[in-house]
Design a protein around this motif. Sequence first.
Motif: not given
Length: 283
Positions: A146-161, A223-228, A230-235
Amino acid sequence: MNPASSSLLSYPDDGFSVTAAEPWIKGKIQIIQQYLHSFASTMAGKVDEVVFIDLFAGNGIYSLGTRKDLFAASSLMALSLEVPITKFIFCDPEEEQLRTLKIRVNKYFRKKNVLLLDGKPEELVQKFSHYVPRSKGSFKVAVFCLCDSFSFDLHFDTVNRLAEQGFNFLIPFSFAINDRLDYRFYLKENKDKLRKFLNGPGDLDRLGQDIDSNYQFYKRLVQIYQNNMLALGYNLSLSTHKADSGLMELPTYQIGFFSKQVSTKAIQQNVEATRHTQFELFQ
């Protein structure tokens, strides 16, 4: 606990810190509960372990008004569910919040398998590789993060890792967006944080192109986050919910569920069926 027939647990005032909340936050926690319940129930019998990770666990309790209506935040909510989750990992960048959460976990859920980790998500990736069991051979693990920060404090690089470790993600796209903290503020004063939340300067350029309202900014960001993802291979699946907030002045917000292990559409359909049942029960 059947999420279709029960609400969040309420708690007495124990004198420790609580987190002030608007009424719609209670609804958001109930929706998170439904996603977690559906995921864990779906994975039961298919994997050997189900792990729940809350990256922004806080102190465990929300408050409406003057500490009279105290209800479970996502961490204590997860511990109360009657589903086969074998391990709970609660994280927060504020050590004091975790200390309070530890007191509450020990008081109400001492027998549960709980690990508390102090730090920002980007600082904890390596620790997860040690503390989260990995699927190997016939031994299967499912991780609900669960990633619920109510902010932009989660880096996409972290999600990727974390994606490389096989995590499934639930991300409520809820942020402070209003007249003061508007799209211009995020695209100018806060653009570095926004760039890290997305996937780099290219995404930031696409996000800011011809934007003239908070709602348009929000829709394009999701929309941009969703596309990113998808690019990682997620449904993925996105569910839409009403927002009645003085901090997030939008008519609706979205919650994204991202997985490579299960059908995201099936999980979302289970959640929607639960919400429909709840609506009928309270008519």
